[in-house]
Write a protein that holds these residues in place. Structure first.
Motif, PDB file in Angstrom:
ATOM      1  N   PHE A  94       0.839  -1.205   0.000  1.00  0.00           N
ATOM      2  CA  PHE A  94       0.000   0.000   0.000  1.00  0.00           C
ATOM      3  C   PHE A  94       0.867   1.245   0.000  1.00  0.00           C
ATOM      4  O   PHE A  94       2.075   1.166   0.187  1.00  0.00           O
ATOM      5  CB  PHE A  94      -0.935   0.002   1.209  1.00  0.00           C
ATOM      6  N   GLU A  95       0.215   2.373  -0.237  1.00  0.00           N
ATOM      7  CA  GLU A  95       0.898   3.669  -0.163  1.00  0.00           C
ATOM      8  C   GLU A  95       0.725   4.220   1.244  1.00  0.00           C
ATOM      9  O   GLU A  95      -0.316   4.011   1.864  1.00  0.00           O
ATOM     10  CB  GLU A  95       0.242   4.660  -1.127  1.00  0.00           C
TER      11      GLU A  95
ATOM     12  N   GLN B 104       0.633   9.670   7.621  1.00  0.00           N
ATOM     13  CA  GLN B 104       1.828   8.872   7.931  1.00  0.00           C
ATOM     14  C   GLN B 104       3.083   9.562   7.415  1.00  0.00           C
ATOM     15  O   GLN B 104       4.107   9.622   8.098  1.00  0.00           O
ATOM     16  CB  GLN B 104       1.700   7.465   7.323  1.00  0.00           C
TER      17      GLN B 104
ATOM     18  N   GLY C 194      -5.548   1.082  14.365  1.00  0.00           N
ATOM     19  CA  GLY C 194      -5.638   0.813  12.936  1.00  0.00           C
ATOM     20  C   GLY C 194      -5.207   1.968  12.050  1.00  0.00           C
ATOM     21  O   GLY C 194      -5.320   1.903  10.835  1.00  0.00           O
ATOM     22  N   SER C 195      -4.695   3.033  12.643  1.00  0.00           N
ATOM     23  CA  SER C 195      -4.305   4.180  11.827  1.00  0.00           C
ATOM     24  C   SER C 195      -2.939   3.970  11.181  1.00  0.00           C
ATOM     25  O   SER C 195      -2.501   4.770  10.364  1.00  0.00           O
ATOM     26  CB  SER C 195      -4.309   5.456  12.665  1.00  0.00           C
ATOM     27  N   GLY C 196      -2.254   2.912  11.538  1.00  0.00           N
ATOM     28  CA  GLY C 196      -1.000   2.583  10.873  1.00  0.00           C
ATOM     29  C   GLY C 196       0.242   3.159  11.533  1.00  0.00           C
ATOM     30  O   GLY C 196       1.150   3.643  10.862  1.00  0.00           O
ATOM     31  N   LYS C 197       0.303   3.052  12.846  1.00  0.00           N
ATOM     32  CA  LYS C 197       1.466   3.569  13.564  1.00  0.00           C
ATOM     33  C   LYS C 197       2.690   2.678  13.369  1.00  0.00           C
ATOM     34  O   LYS C 197       3.813   3.161  13.293  1.00  0.00           O
ATOM     35  CB  LYS C 197       1.164   3.677  15.069  1.00  0.00           C
ATOM     36  N   THR C 198       2.432   1.378  13.296  1.00  0.00           N
ATOM     37  CA  THR C 198       3.549   0.440  13.274  1.00  0.00           C
ATOM     38  C   THR C 198       4.499   0.699  12.110  1.00  0.00           C
ATOM     39  O   THR C 198       5.718   0.684  12.279  1.00  0.00           O
ATOM     40  CB  THR C 198       3.016  -1.007  13.199  1.00  0.00           C
TER      41      THR C 198
ATOM     42  N   PRO D 164      -6.041   4.587   7.043  1.00  0.00           N
ATOM     43  CA  PRO D 164      -5.679   4.040   5.738  1.00  0.00           C
ATOM     44  C   PRO D 164      -6.945   3.754   4.937  1.00  0.00           C
ATOM     45  O   PRO D 164      -7.979   3.441   5.529  1.00  0.00           O
ATOM     46  CB  PRO D 164      -4.968   2.734   6.080  1.00  0.00           C
TER      47      PRO D 164
ATOM     48  N   ARG E  78     -10.902   0.888   4.587  1.00  0.00           N
ATOM     49  CA  ARG E  78     -11.514   0.377   5.807  1.00  0.00           C
ATOM     50  C   ARG E  78     -13.024   0.403   5.657  1.00  0.00           C
ATOM     51  O   ARG E  78     -13.576   1.335   5.097  1.00  0.00           O
ATOM     52  CB  ARG E  78     -11.123   1.237   7.008  1.00  0.00           C
TER      53      ARG E  78
ATOM     54  N   ASP F 134      -3.618  -8.292  15.283  1.00  0.00           N
ATOM     55  CA  ASP F 134      -4.092  -7.863  13.984  1.00  0.00           C
ATOM     56  C   ASP F 134      -4.475  -9.084  13.151  1.00  0.00           C
ATOM     57  O   ASP F 134      -3.622  -9.790  12.634  1.00  0.00           O
ATOM     58  CB  ASP F 134      -2.952  -7.073  13.301  1.00  0.00           C
TER      59      ASP F 134
HETATM   60  P1  ADP Z   1      -2.033   0.754  14.682  1.00  0.00           P
HETATM   61  O1  ADP Z   1      -0.768   0.217  15.268  1.00  0.00           O
HETATM   62  O2  ADP Z   1      -2.022   2.224  14.517  1.00  0.00           O
HETATM   63  O3  ADP Z   1      -3.250   0.254  15.392  1.00  0.00           O
HETATM   64  P2  ADP Z   1      -1.211  -0.772  12.470  1.00  0.00           P
HETATM   65  O4  ADP Z   1       0.071  -0.132  12.261  1.00  0.00           O
HETATM   66  O5  ADP Z   1      -1.257  -2.070  13.174  1.00  0.00           O
HETATM   67  O6  ADP Z   1      -2.171   0.223  13.221  1.00  0.00           O
HETATM   68  O7  ADP Z   1      -1.968  -0.851  11.080  1.00  0.00           O
HETATM   69  C1  ADP Z   1      -3.198  -1.466  10.951  1.00  0.00           C
HETATM   70  C2  ADP Z   1      -3.289  -2.178   9.630  1.00  0.00           C
HETATM   71  O8  ADP Z   1      -3.302  -1.226   8.567  1.00  0.00           O
HETATM   72  C3  ADP Z   1      -2.104  -3.071   9.358  1.00  0.00           C
HETATM   73  O9  ADP Z   1      -2.596  -4.249   8.782  1.00  0.00           O
HETATM   74  C4  ADP Z   1      -1.253  -2.284   8.386  1.00  0.00           C
HETATM   75  O10 ADP Z   1      -0.503  -3.112   7.552  1.00  0.00           O
HETATM   76  C5  ADP Z   1      -2.297  -1.505   7.616  1.00  0.00           C
HETATM   77  N1  ADP Z   1      -1.813  -0.230   7.074  1.00  0.00           N
HETATM   78  C6  ADP Z   1      -0.949   0.622   7.658  1.00  0.00           C
HETATM   79  N2  ADP Z   1      -0.759   1.718   6.882  1.00  0.00           N
HETATM   80  C7  ADP Z   1      -1.537   1.552   5.787  1.00  0.00           C
HETATM   81  C8  ADP Z   1      -1.782   2.337   4.612  1.00  0.00           C
HETATM   82  N3  ADP Z   1      -1.190   3.513   4.424  1.00  0.00           N
HETATM   83  N4  ADP Z   1      -2.649   1.846   3.693  1.00  0.00           N
HETATM   84  C9  ADP Z   1      -3.257   0.661   3.887  1.00  0.00           C
HETATM   85  N5  ADP Z   1      -3.067  -0.137   4.965  1.00  0.00           N
HETATM   86  C10 ADP Z   1      -2.220   0.299   5.911  1.00  0.00           C
END
Ligand code: ADP
Ligand code: MG
Length: 714
Positions: A283-284, A289, A315-319, A466, A469, A570
């Motif tokens: 993904f982008e 982010q 789910g906002s993609g912090k990791t 992201p 959703r 996850d």
């Molecule tokens: P958080 O830690 O903020 O709860 P995660 O980093 O676990 O969220 O990300 C949640 C899911 O979204 C993961 O499966 C991740 O791979 C996915 N993800 C992260 N960034 C994006 C993005 N820019 N576009 C699509 N999916 C993403």
């Protein structure tokens, strides 16, 4: 142990306040136990001090001012009357079936008479305290009996001049078994022992606010002269609240100072690893982010140590942001660490990061309490030799003996567990090499919380989810309809869905939680056979992994769990979240749990099972959950519904348990305290000059001894 050490460094002037509560007259083991429940539930009764009692302020008051003459007394209401004692009527023995007739005393004024009525009275005591012909003030509830006015068991019998009857009787928050009267008596004793302390508040600020000194403020708060004195904004109350906030902000400033002082270095990656990771991503990055990452890059590149909070809803993609930051640290020749609050989360992170980082050639390893013996030794050696790029783990990461070759970036995943200042402190000590620090948190934190928990900290926000959703349909269902919910789950599972089933939180005992989960598991097993898994805190780590692994792999359709388990996992295919006894959860917790679904393309649902009757707040909480998925709205509503106070909620939301300060009422004081703390430490970074002594006393008073140690170590 720690207790003894603290006691020896605490300034002598505080000794009277840190005398054990058991030294008060009337505090035996039983009362001590009740006081502990009331004041410091987590403490041992021996570790309860006078100060704990003194900081327990009245929550209201009873008006004991004179209500006029007897003829004006209203039946069923409180009256405070000035009366003459006219006659004692001891009552005839045997007139009542059980024991004696009540002892009656007729009292009167020029307008009428009232009978004071005592059951099981100590006659000689009554004769001594209420001699015929004398005047007294009496206060209590007036009732009518047989056409006469009565006052059964007056609350007060006081001198006629009123000197021993307060206008406003303070009313304290209580616990079963403790009476307000007893608490007042204990408070009187304790107030008599309060020492005069040096003033720690800046003189001009004190004057501007018209605040009394600490001792006077304490006395005035416990002995209000009027109802206005009971308001949170009354000068004595405001002063005490400020004291507490100032101690909090000083402690946070000390931690921050400690972290920032270790000179950071300038970390600039050349982007070669980052590029590999980005190229392999399916993904982008979202705009949010990318922006957060640029802020982090800026912090790492400058010469100061980074102290940044990465705030983003579940789910906002912090990791991935954290990983890309780590990539830069590694490109610059350093190592990175990621600390998760639980073992399950650590393993989940390890798996995720390995998936992204492995292909880019990074060495990712995990270290928790479970890695022992030879494995651990070998791992530590490779870590020291710089052969591991990213080490993931629980707090075990910062234990003694874990030596990085060159730790450049430490990431702490807080999820919704705060308690961050301890972690920060830990960090300040353990990573002296000047590692940059990034803290990830899933709960959008309102500003007041941010200040009280983190003091000054830079914040990056991921305020954009992201794409792709699906919104989560949230329904609230009374638990009588459990059978329907199970049927629904059956249909969904038949269509390939996976379900989280979270069991009730029984706050008092983990064992009870587990029993409830096991029971639900047994019921579901009858229906779903071996497609149901159970996971709870008392399983061995290996067993947990196994169950989690099978759920992630799709072998299990339903995962029953207690909340002891961080459901921070996850599993994108899981699309249904069922929460039993949802009325018992805090808003932020419900939001966290719900955030575990809605991650894949499947339509997602969250079912909040509740048991009636619902309290007003519980009803509102469930409504908020139905109405919105926006973490910010939920956090604000959470704060509003709890008024920032209640103990359990406090723990969940990360609000430090203030005893005196009330937020939001004292928000302005909080900001002032923040500024003052910063100024104090700029002037005197170790608080060692004479004029800083009073501030140290303040820190000890509010038991922020941890901060003093940090300052000293500084
Ligand atoms: P958080 O830690 O903020 O709860 P995660 O980093 O676990 O969220 O990300 C949640 C899911 O979204 C993961 O499966 C991740 O791979 C996915 N993800 C992260 N960034 C994006 C993005 N820019 N576009 C699509 N999916 C993403
Ligand atoms: Mg995460």
């Amino acid at each position: 142990m720690a207790e003894r050490r603290l006691a020896s460094t605490r300034p002598a002037e505080l000794a009277p306040l840190f005398a054990p509560l058991t030294g008060l007259k009337g505090v035996g083991p039983r009362i001590a136990g009740l006081l502990k429940t009331l004041l410091r539930p987590k403490r041992q009764p021996e570790a309860l001090y006078l100060v704990d009692l003194l900081l327990h302020l009245p929550s209201g008051g009873v008006d004991r001012r004179m209500t006029g003459s007897i003829s004006e007394a209203r039946i069923g209401e409180l009256a405070t009357l000035k009366v003459r004692i006219a006659e004692h009527r001891p009552g005839v023995q045997g007139r009542f079936r059980r024991g004696r007739a009540p002892y009656r005393i007729l009292v009167e004024d020029d307008t009428g008479a009232v009978e004071l009525v005592y059951f099981n009275a100590d006659r000689s005591y009554l004769q001594r305290t209420l001699p015929v012909g004398e005047e007294r003030l009496i206060s209590g509830k007036v009732e009518a009996y047989d056409g006469y006015l009565q006052m059964p068991h007056p609350d007060y019998v006081a001198r006629a001049d009123g000197t021993d009857l307060p206008d406003v009787e303070p009313v304290y928050p209580l616990t079963t078994g403790l009476s307000n009267g007893l608490l007042r008596k204990l408070m009187d004793q304790a107030l008599g022992r309060v020492p005069s302390l040096p003033e720690w508040i800046d003189a001009a600020w004190l004057k501007k606010n018209g605040w009394p000194g600490f001792k006077a403020a304490l006395l005035a708060s416990h002995r209000p002269a009027s109802f206005a004195d009971l308001e949170a904004t009354a000068p004595p109350r405001a002063r005490l609240a400020y004291d507490e906030l100032l101690a909090n902000q000083l402690a946070l400033a000390a931690i921050r100072q400690r972290i920032r002082k270790a000179r950071g270095r300038s970390i600039r990656g050349d982007g070669h690893i980052r590029k590999k990771i980005l190229d392999a991503l399916p993904f982008e990055l979202t705009g949010a982010q990318r922006f957060a990452l640029s802020e982090i890059d800026g912090d790492m590149a400058d010469g100061h140590r980074m102290l940044r909070l990465l705030q983003g809803d579940v789910g906002s993609g912090k990791t991935i942001v954290a990983l890309l930051a780590m990539a830069a640290a590694i490109e610059a020749g350093g190592q990175a660490a990621l600390m998760a609050p639980t073992e399950i989360l650590a393993r989940q992170h390890a798996k995720t990061l390995e998936g992204f980082a492995g292909p880019a050639g990074l060495k990712v390893e995990i270290l928790t309490g479970r890695e022992k013996g030879k494995t651990r030794q070998a791992l530590l050696e490779r870590l020291g030799a710089g052969e591991i790029d990213i080490l993931i783990g629980t707090h075990a990461l910062f234990q003694e003996g874990v030596d990085f070759k060159d730790l450049a970036l430490a990431v702490i995943d807080e999820q919704h567990r705060f308690g961050v200042h301890q972690r920060l402190a830990l960090q300040g000590k353990s990573t002296g090499a000047g590692a940059e620090l990034l803290v990830m948190t899933a709960t959008p934190i309102p500003r007041t919380l941010l200040l009280t928990n983190f003091g000054e900290m830079d914040v990056s926000k991921l305020d954009e989810k992201p794409p792709g959703r699906t919104p989560i349909k949230t329904r609230t269902v009374p638990d009588e309809r459990l059978a329907e919910v199970i049927e629904g789950a059956q249909r969904a599972v038949a269509n390939g869905a996976q379900v989280y089933w979270v069991c009730p939180l029984v706050a008092e005992s983990e064992t009870l939680d587990i029993a409830a989960a096991e029971e639900r598991f047994a019921v579901l097993q009858k229906i779903f056979g071996d497609h149901v898994g159970l996971i709870h805190g008392q399983l061995k780590a290996k067993e947990k992994d196994e169950v989690m692994g099978r759920f992630a792999a799709g072998e299990l359709s339903i995962l029953v769990s207690t909340t002891v388990i961080e459901v921070g996992v996850d599993v994108p295919n899981a699309s249904i979240m069922i929460i039993e006894h949802a009325e018992r959860f805090g808003l932020s917790q419900l939001h966290q749990l719900r955030g575990r679904v809605g991650r894949g393309a499947k339509e997602s649902a969250c079912i909040l099972l509740y048991r009636q009757p619902l309290t007003e707040t519980a009803k509102e909480r469930l409504n908020v959950m139905r109405r919105t998925e926006d973490g910010f709205v939920i956090a604000e509503e959470d704060l509003r519904l709890r008024g920032g106070g209640e103990v359990l909620g406090t723990r969940q939301s990360g609000m430090p348990a203030f005893r005196l300060a009330r937020l939001p009422e004292h928000t302005e004081l909080l900001e002032a305290a923040r500024d003052e703390a910063r100024l104090a430490l700029t002037r005197d970074p170790t608080l060692s000059e004479p004029r800083s002594q009073a501030l140290k006393t303040l820190l000890y008073l509010f038991e922020r001894d941890d901060a003093i140690r940090l300052l000293r170590a500084g």
